[in-house]
Design an enzyme around this catalytic site. Structure first.
Site, PDB file in Angstrom:
ATOM      1  N   GLU A 285       0.850  -1.180   0.000  1.00  0.00           N
ATOM      2  CA  GLU A 285       0.000   0.000   0.000  1.00  0.00           C
ATOM      3  C   GLU A 285       0.889   1.235   0.000  1.00  0.00           C
ATOM      4  O   GLU A 285       1.643   1.472   0.948  1.00  0.00           O
ATOM      5  CB  GLU A 285      -0.896   0.015   1.247  1.00  0.00           C
ATOM      6  N   LEU A 286       0.807   2.035  -1.051  1.00  0.00           N
ATOM      7  CA  LEU A 286       1.497   3.314  -1.088  1.00  0.00           C
ATOM      8  C   LEU A 286       0.589   4.374  -0.480  1.00  0.00           C
ATOM      9  O   LEU A 286      -0.597   4.441  -0.819  1.00  0.00           O
ATOM     10  CB  LEU A 286       1.823   3.701  -2.537  1.00  0.00           C
TER      11      LEU A 286
END
Length: 355
Positions: A285-286
């Site tokens: 997850e960025l």
């Protein structure tokens, strides 16, 4: 469309190599990698559907056969779902980007990986391609991207996960017991078929999250997680944890602050489903930190793709202690004043996680 410019310093690539177990026969040339993501070429964080198709075809042409691009299906609005493949080695790796249409930054990172690994033909590229085969589902949710929303597009949807009259949350429909032809989330069925045909040892799914701070108050740049369904075999969990550790070290070496993602154990989530099916399956997850941070976030995703492929090609991942994954710090609390402005993501109704 607004474009951003990459700045990639040599120490980032050097640090990534160190994380992969030290110098290898296939160490990527630092200057060449820097030149790929340089001041001289801007990168669009959100290429249009047409621009994405054009970029993929251009990479395939420049690669002279090293990169193969194909459609693995169509969306409900008849847009292509693209797969690109590079390499012919025995270790198979599958990257998936943009299952959620409003989480875009894994897609330009995938294009950069394909340019580096396939459109160039130096010693490192030939070495990498001889040892791994990487397939990438590039922008799994084209209809959701067009609307800048999480779900696919299906006006007849009445989903358990998604929104009635709007669409399905694709990343809730990978349950191993759900056959692709019976899958109500069209694009999830395409990914299931790609997985079966490709049989990857490693699966990495790229998403985006809101903005969070760690327990010390520093902003989180990304989060990672392995399969947590209780029926996942220990060897798949261990492999996924090793990948998770590598990703965290790689991103942190590039200036990031990566936490452990607090995901659930539902078997329909890709992270869990492909672990149950026998792969080392990882979620990345960025954090959606705003436009000024997008170049760094794309770079971090790109570096993770290179690090995973290179490490699998060189020494493998067995030297990484999987117990280190459990010591990755928790994500911490949201930053309320920033989270809503940075991204339109939201957990699906009835779900305890947003991956």
């Amino acid at each position: 469309m607004r474009k951003t410019v990459f700045l990639l310093s040599a120490y980032v690539t050097s640090s990534m190599v160190a994380c992969s177990g030290g110098e290898t026969p296939g160490e990527p040339p630092v200057q060449q990698t820097a030149d790929m993501l340089s001041e001289g070429r801007s990168i669009d964080p959100r290429p249009s559907t047409e621009e994405l198709a054009s970029e993929l075809r251009a990479i395939a042409r420049r690669s002279r056969g090293a990169v193969e691009v194909s459609e693995i299906g169509r969306t409900n609005e008849d847009r292509p779902v693209w797969s690109a493949r590079v390499g012919h080695g025995p270790v198979r790796i599958l990257y998936v980007t943009q299952q959620h249409g409003d989480e875009p930054l894994g897609t330009p990172a995938a294009l950069e990986f394909l340019r580096l690994a396939g459109a160039s033909d130096g010693p490192w590229q030939r070495w990498l391609r001889s040892r791994v085969t990487v397939a990438i589902v590039v922008r799994a949710n084209a209809d959701g991207f067009e609307r800048n929303w999480r779900y696919n597009y299906d006006p007849d949807a009445n989903p358990e996960y998604g929104e009635r009259g709007k669409g399905y949350d694709i990343n809730r429909y990978h349950n191993p017991a759900l056959q692709p032809d019976d899958n109500p989330a069209t694009e999830a069925g395409h990914i299931q078929r790609q997985y079966t045909a490709f049989a990857p040892a490693i699966v990495v799914d790229y998403h985006m999250q809101g903005r969070y701070r760690d327990l010390g108050g520093r902003e989180i740049t990304g989060s990672v997680k392995w399969p947590t369904h209780p029926d996942t075999k220990p060897e798949q969990v261990e492999l996924a944890k090793r990948i998770t550790v590598l990703v965290q070290q790689t991103m942190n070496a590039a200036g990031g602050n990566v936490s452990q993602y607090p995901g659930g154990d539902y078997e329909g989530i890709a992270r869990n489903a492909y672990g149950l099916r026998g792969s080392g399956s990882v979620l990345i997850e960025l954090s959606a930190m705003g436009a000024e941070h997008e170049p760094a976030q794309i770079r971090a995703a790109f570096l993770s793709m290179v690090a995973i492929a290179q490490t699998a090609a060189a020494s493998g991942l067995g030297w990484i202690d999987p117990a280190q994954a459990d010591r990755i710090p928790p994500r911490g609390e949201p930053i309320p004043a920033l989270a809503g402005a940075a991204a339109s993501w939201a957990p699906p109704p009835g779900s305890d996680s947003d991956d």
